[in-house]
Design a protein around this motif. Structure first.
Motif, PDB file in Angstrom:
ATOM      1  N   PHE A  43      -1.328 -16.325  -2.980  1.00  0.00           N
ATOM      2  CA  PHE A  43      -1.908 -16.719  -4.261  1.00  0.00           C
ATOM      3  C   PHE A  43      -0.926 -16.558  -5.419  1.00  0.00           C
ATOM      4  CE2 PHE A  43      -5.797 -15.285  -1.891  1.00  0.00           C
ATOM      5  CZ  PHE A  43      -6.289 -16.568  -1.669  1.00  0.00           C
ATOM      6  N   ASP A  44       0.236 -15.969  -5.162  1.00  0.00           N
ATOM      7  CA  ASP A  44       1.306 -15.795  -6.149  1.00  0.00           C
ATOM      8  C   ASP A  44       0.802 -15.109  -7.428  1.00  0.00           C
ATOM      9  OD1 ASP A  44       3.925 -15.926  -6.931  1.00  0.00           O
ATOM     10  OD2 ASP A  44       3.711 -17.881  -7.900  1.00  0.00           O
ATOM     11  N   ILE A  45       0.132 -13.948  -7.235  1.00  0.00           N
ATOM     12  CA  ILE A  45      -0.369 -13.188  -8.388  1.00  0.00           C
ATOM     13  C   ILE A  45       0.424 -11.891  -8.575  1.00  0.00           C
ATOM     14  CG2 ILE A  45      -2.695 -14.135  -8.344  1.00  0.00           C
ATOM     15  CD1 ILE A  45      -3.612 -11.687  -6.799  1.00  0.00           C
ATOM     16  N   GLY A  46       1.566 -11.805  -7.935  1.00  0.00           N
ATOM     17  CA  GLY A  46       2.432 -10.642  -8.117  1.00  0.00           C
ATOM     18  C   GLY A  46       2.195  -9.519  -7.137  1.00  0.00           C
ATOM     19  N   LEU A  47       1.291  -9.695  -6.215  1.00  0.00           N
ATOM     20  CA  LEU A  47       1.026  -8.671  -5.216  1.00  0.00           C
ATOM     21  C   LEU A  47       1.647  -9.079  -3.890  1.00  0.00           C
ATOM     22  CD1 LEU A  47      -2.736  -7.870  -5.918  1.00  0.00           C
ATOM     23  CD2 LEU A  47      -0.744  -6.554  -6.618  1.00  0.00           C
ATOM     24  N   GLY A  48       1.980  -8.069  -3.087  1.00  0.00           N
ATOM     25  CA  GLY A  48       2.532  -8.328  -1.768  1.00  0.00           C
ATOM     26  C   GLY A  48       2.446  -7.079  -0.922  1.00  0.00           C
ATOM     27  N   PRO A  49       2.953  -7.153   0.291  1.00  0.00           N
ATOM     28  CA  PRO A  49       2.921  -5.970   1.150  1.00  0.00           C
ATOM     29  C   PRO A  49       3.842  -4.874   0.615  1.00  0.00           C
ATOM     30  CG  PRO A  49       4.188  -7.712   2.180  1.00  0.00           C
ATOM     31  CD  PRO A  49       3.587  -8.288   0.938  1.00  0.00           C
ATOM     32  N   ILE A  50       3.541  -3.642   0.983  1.00  0.00           N
ATOM     33  CA  ILE A  50       4.384  -2.517   0.580  1.00  0.00           C
ATOM     34  C   ILE A  50       5.650  -2.538   1.429  1.00  0.00           C
ATOM     35  CG2 ILE A  50       4.570  -0.002   0.492  1.00  0.00           C
ATOM     36  CD1 ILE A  50       1.560   0.085  -0.020  1.00  0.00           C
ATOM     37  N   ARG A  51       6.787  -2.537   0.765  1.00  0.00           N
ATOM     38  CA  ARG A  51       8.073  -2.543   1.469  1.00  0.00           C
ATOM     39  C   ARG A  51       8.263  -1.204   2.181  1.00  0.00           C
ATOM     40  NH1 ARG A  51      13.352  -3.853   2.069  1.00  0.00           N
ATOM     41  NH2 ARG A  51      14.947  -2.477   1.237  1.00  0.00           N
ATOM     42  N   GLY A  52       8.501  -1.247   3.470  1.00  0.00           N
ATOM     43  CA  GLY A  52       8.762  -0.039   4.247  1.00  0.00           C
ATOM     44  C   GLY A  52       7.516   0.684   4.724  1.00  0.00           C
ATOM     45  N   ILE A  53       6.378   0.010   4.753  1.00  0.00           N
ATOM     46  CA  ILE A  53       5.137   0.666   5.178  1.00  0.00           C
ATOM     47  C   ILE A  53       5.244   1.176   6.617  1.00  0.00           C
ATOM     48  CG2 ILE A  53       3.978  -1.474   5.886  1.00  0.00           C
ATOM     49  CD1 ILE A  53       2.284   1.550   4.249  1.00  0.00           C
ATOM     50  N   TYR A  54       5.962   0.461   7.458  1.00  0.00           N
ATOM     51  CA  TYR A  54       6.128   0.909   8.846  1.00  0.00           C
ATOM     52  C   TYR A  54       6.921   2.210   8.893  1.00  0.00           C
ATOM     53  CZ  TYR A  54       4.526  -3.788   9.967  1.00  0.00           C
ATOM     54  OH  TYR A  54       3.795  -4.926  10.047  1.00  0.00           O
ATOM     55  N   ASP A  55       7.948   2.308   8.072  1.00  0.00           N
ATOM     56  CA  ASP A  55       8.753   3.536   8.017  1.00  0.00           C
ATOM     57  C   ASP A  55       7.908   4.714   7.543  1.00  0.00           C
ATOM     58  OD1 ASP A  55      10.864   1.882   8.713  1.00  0.00           O
ATOM     59  OD2 ASP A  55      11.639   1.742   6.660  1.00  0.00           O
ATOM     60  N   MET A  56       7.143   4.477   6.493  1.00  0.00           N
ATOM     61  CA  MET A  56       6.298   5.548   5.953  1.00  0.00           C
ATOM     62  C   MET A  56       5.240   5.983   6.963  1.00  0.00           C
ATOM     63  SD  MET A  56       5.638   4.300   2.078  1.00  0.00           S
ATOM     64  CE  MET A  56       6.638   2.901   1.608  1.00  0.00           C
ATOM     65  N   THR A  57       4.666   5.008   7.660  1.00  0.00           N
ATOM     66  CA  THR A  57       3.648   5.321   8.661  1.00  0.00           C
ATOM     67  C   THR A  57       4.245   6.129   9.803  1.00  0.00           C
ATOM     68  OG1 THR A  57       2.452   3.308   8.099  1.00  0.00           O
ATOM     69  CG2 THR A  57       1.934   4.318  10.209  1.00  0.00           C
ATOM     70  N   GLU A  58       5.415   5.749  10.247  1.00  0.00           N
ATOM     71  CA  GLU A  58       6.070   6.456  11.348  1.00  0.00           C
ATOM     72  C   GLU A  58       6.349   7.911  10.983  1.00  0.00           C
ATOM     73  OE1 GLU A  58      10.043   5.861  14.145  1.00  0.00           O
ATOM     74  OE2 GLU A  58       9.695   4.530  12.445  1.00  0.00           O
ATOM     75  N   ILE A  59       6.910   8.136   9.816  1.00  0.00           N
ATOM     76  CA  ILE A  59       7.228   9.499   9.377  1.00  0.00           C
ATOM     77  C   ILE A  59       5.941  10.297   9.142  1.00  0.00           C
ATOM     78  CG2 ILE A  59       8.175  10.835   7.457  1.00  0.00           C
ATOM     79  CD1 ILE A  59      10.364   8.643   7.242  1.00  0.00           C
TER      80      ILE A  59
END
Length: 170
Positions: A43-59
Motif C-alpha cells: 500500500f506504500d504507506i511507509g510501513l514494512g517488515p522489521i529488518r533483521g526480525i529473524y536474527d532477533m528471533t533467533e537470539i
C-alpha cells in the motif's frame, strides 16, 4: 538454612523464567508488527517488515530457552524415563535422583563453560548476524545469564536429592 537457600534458589529460577517469558512476549509483538508491515508494504504507506526480525528471533529464543532451564529443573519437570521407578525401592529411586541431578549439574557446568568460550570467540572475531548486524556475542551473553542460573539451581537440586536420600525433609 535449607529453607532460606530454597527461597533464594526459587527466586533466581522464577525471575529467570519470568524474564524468559518477557523475551518471548517481546518476540511475539515484534513478529506480529513485522508480519503486519509485510502485509501492508504494497500500500506504500511507509510501513514494512522489521529488518533483521529473524536474527532477533533467533537470539531471543536462545536466551529464553536458557532462562527457562533453571525453573524446569527446580520443578523436576525435565523429561525422564521412569518405566521401572514404580517397582524399585524408594531408597534406590532417591539414589538415582541424586545421580541424575549430579549428572545434570555436570552438564550445566560444561555447557555454561562452552557457552562462555563461544561468547569469547564471537567477541574476539567481531562476528555479527547476517541481516541486522547484531554482534553475536550479545546473544551468547544473554544465554549465559540463564546458564549460570542453571548451574546454581542444579547445585541446589543435588543438595535437595542428597537430603531426600538421607531422609531429611524438603
Amino acid at each position: 538454612m535449607y529453607r532460606r537457600l530454597y527461597s533464594i534458589t526459587e527466586l533466581v529460577a522464577r525471575s529467570l523464567a519470568l524474564a524468559g517469558g518477557g523475551v518471548l512476549i517481546v518476540l511475539i509483538v515484534l513478529t506480529c508488527v513485522s508480519i503486519f508491515g509485510r502485509a501492508v508494504v504494497t500500500f506504500d504507506i511507509g510501513l514494512g517488515p522489521i529488518r533483521g526480525i529473524y536474527d532477533m528471533t533467533e537470539i531471543g529464543m536462545a536466551a529464553a530457552i536458557f532462562a527457562f532451564l533453571p525453573w524446569a529443573h527446580l520443578q523436576e519437570a525435565h523429561a525422564r524415563v521412569d518405566l521401572f521407578q514404580p517397582v524399585m525401592p524408594k531408597p534406590m529411586n532417591r539414589f538415582l535422583d541424586l545421580l541424575f541431578n549430579t549428572g545434570m549439574l555436570v552438564v550445566a557446568a560444561v555447557g555454561t563453560w562452552r557457552l562462555y568460550l563461544g561468547m569469547q570467540d564471537k567477541l574476539s572475531f567481531g562476528e555479527t548476524t547476517l541481516i541486522a548486524q547484531i554482534p553475536l556475542w550479545q546473544g551468547y551473553a544473554a544465554s549465559l545469564v540463564g546458564a549460570v542460573g542453571f548451574i546454581f539451581v542444579a547445585a541446589f537440586c543435588v543438595l535437595r536429592s542428597g537430603r531426600r536420600l538421607a531422609g531429611l525433609p524438603d
